[in-house]
Design a protein around this motif. Structure first.
Motif, PDB file in Angstrom:
ATOM      1  N   LYS A 182       0.809  -1.209   0.000  1.00 12.53           N
ATOM      2  CA  LYS A 182       0.000   0.000   0.000  1.00 12.53           C
ATOM      3  C   LYS A 182       0.849   1.268   0.000  1.00 12.53           C
ATOM      4  N   VAL A 183       2.123   1.139   0.372  1.00 16.16           N
ATOM      5  CA  VAL A 183       2.946   2.347   0.512  1.00 16.16           C
ATOM      6  C   VAL A 183       4.260   2.312  -0.254  1.00 16.16           C
ATOM      7  N   VAL A 184       4.684   1.148  -0.720  1.00 16.96           N
ATOM      8  CA  VAL A 184       6.044   1.019  -1.249  1.00 16.96           C
ATOM      9  C   VAL A 184       6.286   1.761  -2.561  1.00 16.96           C
ATOM     10  N   GLU A 185       5.226   2.174  -3.227  1.00 12.51           N
ATOM     11  CA  GLU A 185       5.428   2.894  -4.485  1.00 12.51           C
ATOM     12  C   GLU A 185       6.013   4.275  -4.240  1.00 12.51           C
ATOM     13  N   SER A 186       5.939   4.766  -3.013  1.00 12.43           N
ATOM     14  CA  SER A 186       6.528   6.049  -2.637  1.00 12.43           C
ATOM     15  C   SER A 186       7.478   5.825  -1.460  1.00 12.43           C
ATOM     16  N   ASP A 187       8.242   6.846  -1.115  1.00 14.94           N
ATOM     17  CA  ASP A 187       9.168   6.736   0.011  1.00 14.94           C
ATOM     18  C   ASP A 187       8.392   6.487   1.306  1.00 14.94           C
ATOM     19  N   TYR A 188       8.991   5.707   2.198  1.00  9.65           N
ATOM     20  CA  TYR A 188       8.380   5.475   3.496  1.00  9.65           C
ATOM     21  C   TYR A 188       9.473   5.139   4.512  1.00  9.65           C
ATOM     22  N   SER A 189       9.113   5.207   5.789  1.00  6.86           N
ATOM     23  CA  SER A 189      10.020   4.838   6.869  1.00  6.86           C
ATOM     24  C   SER A 189       9.432   3.674   7.649  1.00  6.86           C
ATOM     25  N   LEU A 190      10.299   2.872   8.240  1.00  8.97           N
ATOM     26  CA  LEU A 190       9.869   1.701   9.000  1.00  8.97           C
ATOM     27  C   LEU A 190      10.408   1.796  10.424  1.00  8.97           C
ATOM     28  N   VAL A 191       9.527   1.621  11.397  1.00  6.92           N
ATOM     29  CA  VAL A 191       9.915   1.627  12.810  1.00  6.92           C
ATOM     30  C   VAL A 191       9.606   0.250  13.392  1.00  6.92           C
ATOM     31  N   TYR A 192      10.623  -0.394  13.922  1.00  4.79           N
ATOM     32  CA  TYR A 192      10.439  -1.695  14.566  1.00  4.79           C
ATOM     33  C   TYR A 192      10.628  -1.525  16.069  1.00  4.79           C
ATOM     34  N   LEU A 193       9.572  -1.774  16.842  1.00  2.00           N
ATOM     35  CA  LEU A 193       9.619  -1.689  18.302  1.00  2.00           C
ATOM     36  C   LEU A 193       9.963  -3.076  18.830  1.00  2.00           C
ATOM     37  N   HIS A 194      11.200  -3.239  19.270  1.00  2.00           N
ATOM     38  CA  HIS A 194      11.720  -4.570  19.584  1.00  2.00           C
ATOM     39  C   HIS A 194      11.244  -5.101  20.929  1.00  2.00           C
ATOM     40  N   HIS A 195      10.899  -4.214  21.853  1.00  2.00           N
ATOM     41  CA  HIS A 195      10.495  -4.675  23.190  1.00  2.00           C
ATOM     42  C   HIS A 195       9.286  -5.603  23.095  1.00  2.00           C
ATOM     43  N   GLY A 196       9.357  -6.712  23.813  1.00  2.00           N
ATOM     44  CA  GLY A 196       8.251  -7.669  23.819  1.00  2.00           C
ATOM     45  C   GLY A 196       8.548  -8.942  23.063  1.00  2.00           C
ATOM     46  N   LEU A 197       9.683  -8.975  22.358  1.00  2.35           N
ATOM     47  CA  LEU A 197      10.065 -10.210  21.671  1.00  2.35           C
ATOM     48  C   LEU A 197      10.604 -11.183  22.711  1.00  2.35           C
ATOM     49  N   ASN A 198      10.118 -12.421  22.698  1.00  7.40           N
ATOM     50  CA  ASN A 198      10.548 -13.398  23.687  1.00  7.40           C
ATOM     51  C   ASN A 198      10.598 -14.786  23.073  1.00  7.40           C
ATOM     52  N   SER A 199      10.888 -15.765  23.883  1.00  3.60           N
ATOM     53  CA  SER A 199      11.070 -17.121  23.372  1.00  3.60           C
ATOM     54  C   SER A 199       9.793 -17.703  22.773  1.00  3.60           C
ATOM     55  N   LYS A 200       8.628 -17.182  23.179  1.00  4.67           N
ATOM     56  CA  LYS A 200       7.372 -17.734  22.700  1.00  4.67           C
ATOM     57  C   LYS A 200       6.935 -17.150  21.356  1.00  4.67           C
ATOM     58  N   ASN A 201       7.312 -15.907  21.100  1.00  5.49           N
ATOM     59  CA  ASN A 201       6.823 -15.281  19.855  1.00  5.49           C
ATOM     60  C   ASN A 201       7.939 -14.916  18.878  1.00  5.49           C
ATOM     61  N   LYS A 202       9.170 -15.304  19.191  1.00  6.82           N
ATOM     62  CA  LYS A 202      10.302 -14.950  18.345  1.00  6.82           C
ATOM     63  C   LYS A 202      10.249 -15.686  17.010  1.00  6.82           C
ATOM     64  N   PRO A 203      10.218 -14.970  15.867  1.00  5.33           N
ATOM     65  CA  PRO A 203      10.267 -15.635  14.560  1.00  5.33           C
ATOM     66  C   PRO A 203      11.586 -16.367  14.386  1.00  5.33           C
ATOM     67  N   SER A 204      11.559 -17.444  13.646  1.00  3.33           N
ATOM     68  CA  SER A 204      12.790 -18.199  13.407  1.00  3.33           C
ATOM     69  C   SER A 204      13.706 -17.428  12.469  1.00  3.33           C
ATOM     70  N   MET A 205      14.977 -17.800  12.472  1.00  3.56           N
ATOM     71  CA  MET A 205      15.934 -17.149  11.584  1.00  3.56           C
ATOM     72  C   MET A 205      15.580 -17.412  10.124  1.00  3.56           C
TER      73      MET A 205
END
Length: 447
Positions: free
Chosen positions: A126-149
C-alpha cells in the motif's frame, strides 16, 4: 537447543535492555553499523547455527497459489486483529511510517508465520510505491513469539527491490544484544545501501528528530519500558530551543511549522495562504514542474531541519533544488495541528468509496463547503498547483494517483490512531479532488 534457550544460558534475553544505553541526543543512534560493539561469541555461534540449519524452508509459498489480493482483507483478518503492523503518522519529511510492534506478536503456536509474511507484503504494497520509513519496536520479543531465523531470511529475500528501494530509514527501537547480533548474522544478505538505512534507537525521545512520535501507534508496554530505561539513565536529554523544533514552545510570532492556520494568518499579514506553502509552490512552479519523482523523492533530513529552523526564526529561505522545496511543503502540511481537510470531515472522507460514482462530485462539493475559509483557500491553492504537476506527468512521472498516495496522509488524518483500512479511501478522495479540480475550485464553482 533453541537460540533463546542459549540466550538464557548466557545470561541474556531477547527483550533485555539496550546494550549501548546511555549518553544523550545523537549518541543514541548508530548509523548503519549493524554489528554490536561487544559480541558474545557463544551467542553469535548459536545464532549462526540456527540460521545455517534453517535450510531451504520457505514461509512464502504456503499451500495456496499466489493470486491477486482481491480478497486480502478477509484472508488476513485473523492476523490483522493483533495490530502487529500499523501505518502510523509520518516522518518529518511527510513520508508515511510503518510501525511493527514485537510485543503484539502472539505465540508461534498461534501465528502462522507464512501467512504473517504474506500479510507483511500486503501491508507494504500500500505504501512502497513512494518513500516510506519503518519503525520496529523490539520490546516484547521473547522465546514464545520470536520468529525463526529462516523466517527472517526468507522475509528479506521475499521483499524485492521495490520494497527496499523506497524505504528511506529503518529504525530499530530498544535494540538488544540479540537483535544486534542477529542483524550481524544477516549482514552478508544485506546490500550496502540497505545497511546504511538501519538506525538503532535506544530511547523513543530520540525519534523526535526524524518522526512525529506523538502520531505513532506505540503500545503502552513499550512506553512503560521506555520510561524505565530513561529513568535508569543518568544523562539528561539535550535541550532544544523553539527554533530547532517544528513544534513551537510558547508564542513565537515567526513560527511557521506546527502552528494553526489561524496563528499563521494572524502573524503573517499580507499572505493569503501560509508563507511556506506560497514560497515552496512558487519555487517548484518555476523550477520543478518537470522534475522526475517530484514529491516522491526525498531530500536530506539535515537540509530540511535547516529550512524549518530558518522559517521558524523568520529568516529568508532560498531553495537550491526542487526536492527540498517539495519535502518542505509536505512536512508543513503534516505538522499542522489539524489537517487541512479538518478532523470534522474525516469520517465523510472514509465513506467516499461507498458513494456511487455518479454522485461523488456532488458529495465532495458539499464537503468543500464545510471547510473553514482559510482551509478551503489553502486547499484550493494546493490542488490547483498539483494539477499543474499532473499536467506535466509525462516528464515528472507523477500522475494523479501517485500524488494522491503521497499527499493523502498529509491532508487528512484522525484524532485516533492511524488505520490501514483508511488509506484506500483517503487516497481515493485526494485523487478525486485532482480529477475534479476545475469544477471544485474554479471561480464560478459553488464551493
Amino acid at each position: 537447543m533453541s537460540t533463546v534457550g542459549n540466550l538464557v544460558d548466557f545470561g541474556l534475553d531477547p527483550d533485555s535492555t539496550p546494550s549501548s544505553a546511555g549518553g544523550s541526543g545523537s549518541n543514541y543512534l548508530a548509523d548503519g553499523d549493524t554489528t554490536a560493539n561487544v559480541v558474545d561469541e557463544n551467542l553469535k555461534k548459536s545464532l549462526e547455527a540456527e540460521f545455517a540449519s534453517s535450510g531451504s524452508t520457505s514461509y512464502v509459498t504456503g499451500d495456496r497459489p499466489r493470486t491477486a489480493w482481491s480478497d486480502a482483507s478477509a484472508e488476513f483478518e485473523d492476523v490483522a486483529q493483533y495490530g502487529i503492523i500499523e501505518v502510523s503518522g509520518s516522518d518529518l519529511q511527510g513520508r508515511p511510517v510503518i510501525v511493527v510492534s514485537a510485543c503484539k506478536l502472539p505465540s508461534n503456536h498461534v501465528l502462522d508465520q507464512g501467512k504473517f509474511l504474506r500479510y507483511l507484503k500486503y501491508t507494504l504494497d500500500k505504501v512502497v510505491e513512494s518513500d516510506y520509513s519503518l519503525v520496529y519496536l523490539h520490546h516484547g520479543l521473547n522465546s514464545k513469539n520470536k520468529p525463526s531465523m529462516s523466517f527472517v531470511r526468507d522475509a528479506y529475500k521475499e521483499f524485492d527491490r521495490k520494497y527496499k528501494k523506497n524505504i528511506k530509514a529503518f529504525y530499530i527501537v530498544h535494540p538488544t544484544n540479540f537483535i544486534r547480533i542477529a542483524m550481524g548474522i544477516l549482514k552478508p544478505l544485506l546490500s550496502l545501501k540497505f545497511g546504511r538505512k538501519v538506525r538503532y534507537v535506544n530511547y523513543l525521545s530520540d525519534l523526535k528528530d526524524f518522526i512525529q512520535v506523538s502520531q505513532l501507534v506505540i503500545p503502552p508496554e513499550v512506553t512503560k519500558h521506555d520510561m524505565e530505561l530513561t529513568s535508569k539513565s543518568s544523562s539528561q536529554q539535550k535541550s532544544r530551543d523553539a527554533s530547532e523544533s517544528s513544534v513551537p514552545v510558547g508564542d513565537i510570532p515567526t513560527q511557521q511549522f506546527g502552528v494553526s492556520l489561524k496563528f499563521l494568518e494572524d502573524n503573517n499579514p499580507g499572505y493569503k495562504v501560509p508563507k511556506v506553502m506560497q514560497e515552496t509552490i512558487s519555487y517548484i512552479r518555476e523550477n520543478g514542474l518537470t522534475t522526475q519523482g517530484i514529491f516522491r523523492r526525498s531530500a536530506a533530513a539535515t537540509a530540511l531541519r535547516e529550512v524549518q529552523k530558518s522559517y521558524n526564526l523568520g529568516n529568508p529561505v532560498v531553495f537550491d533544488e526542487p526536492h527540498l522545496a517539495a519535502v518542505t511543503l509536505k512536512a508543513f502540511l503534516r505538522q499542522l495541528p489539524e489537517p487541512l481537510l479538518t478532523f470534522a470531515l474525516y469520517e465523510y472522507i472514509l465513506n467516499i468509496s461507498r458513494v456511487d460514482e455518479d454522485t461523488r462530485f456532488r458529495v465532495i462539493s458539499e464537503l468543500m463547503q464545510k471547510l473553514p475559509p482559510r482551509n478551503f483557500l489553502a486547499l484550493k491553492t494546493l490542488i490547483l498547483f498539483l494539477a499543474e504537476i499532473v499536467a506535466n506527468s509525462k516528464d515528472n512521472l507523477m500522475d494523479a494517483s501517485n500524488l494522491a498516495v503521497v499527499f493523502g496522509p498529509n491532508l487528512v488524518w484522525s484524532t485516533d490512531v492511524a488505520s490501514l483500512v483508511a488509506m484506500g479511501p483517503i487516497n481515493t478522495f485526494v485523487r478525486l479532488l485532482l480529477d475534479y479540480h476545475k469544477e471544485l475550485f474554479s471561480e464560478d464553482s459553488e464551493c
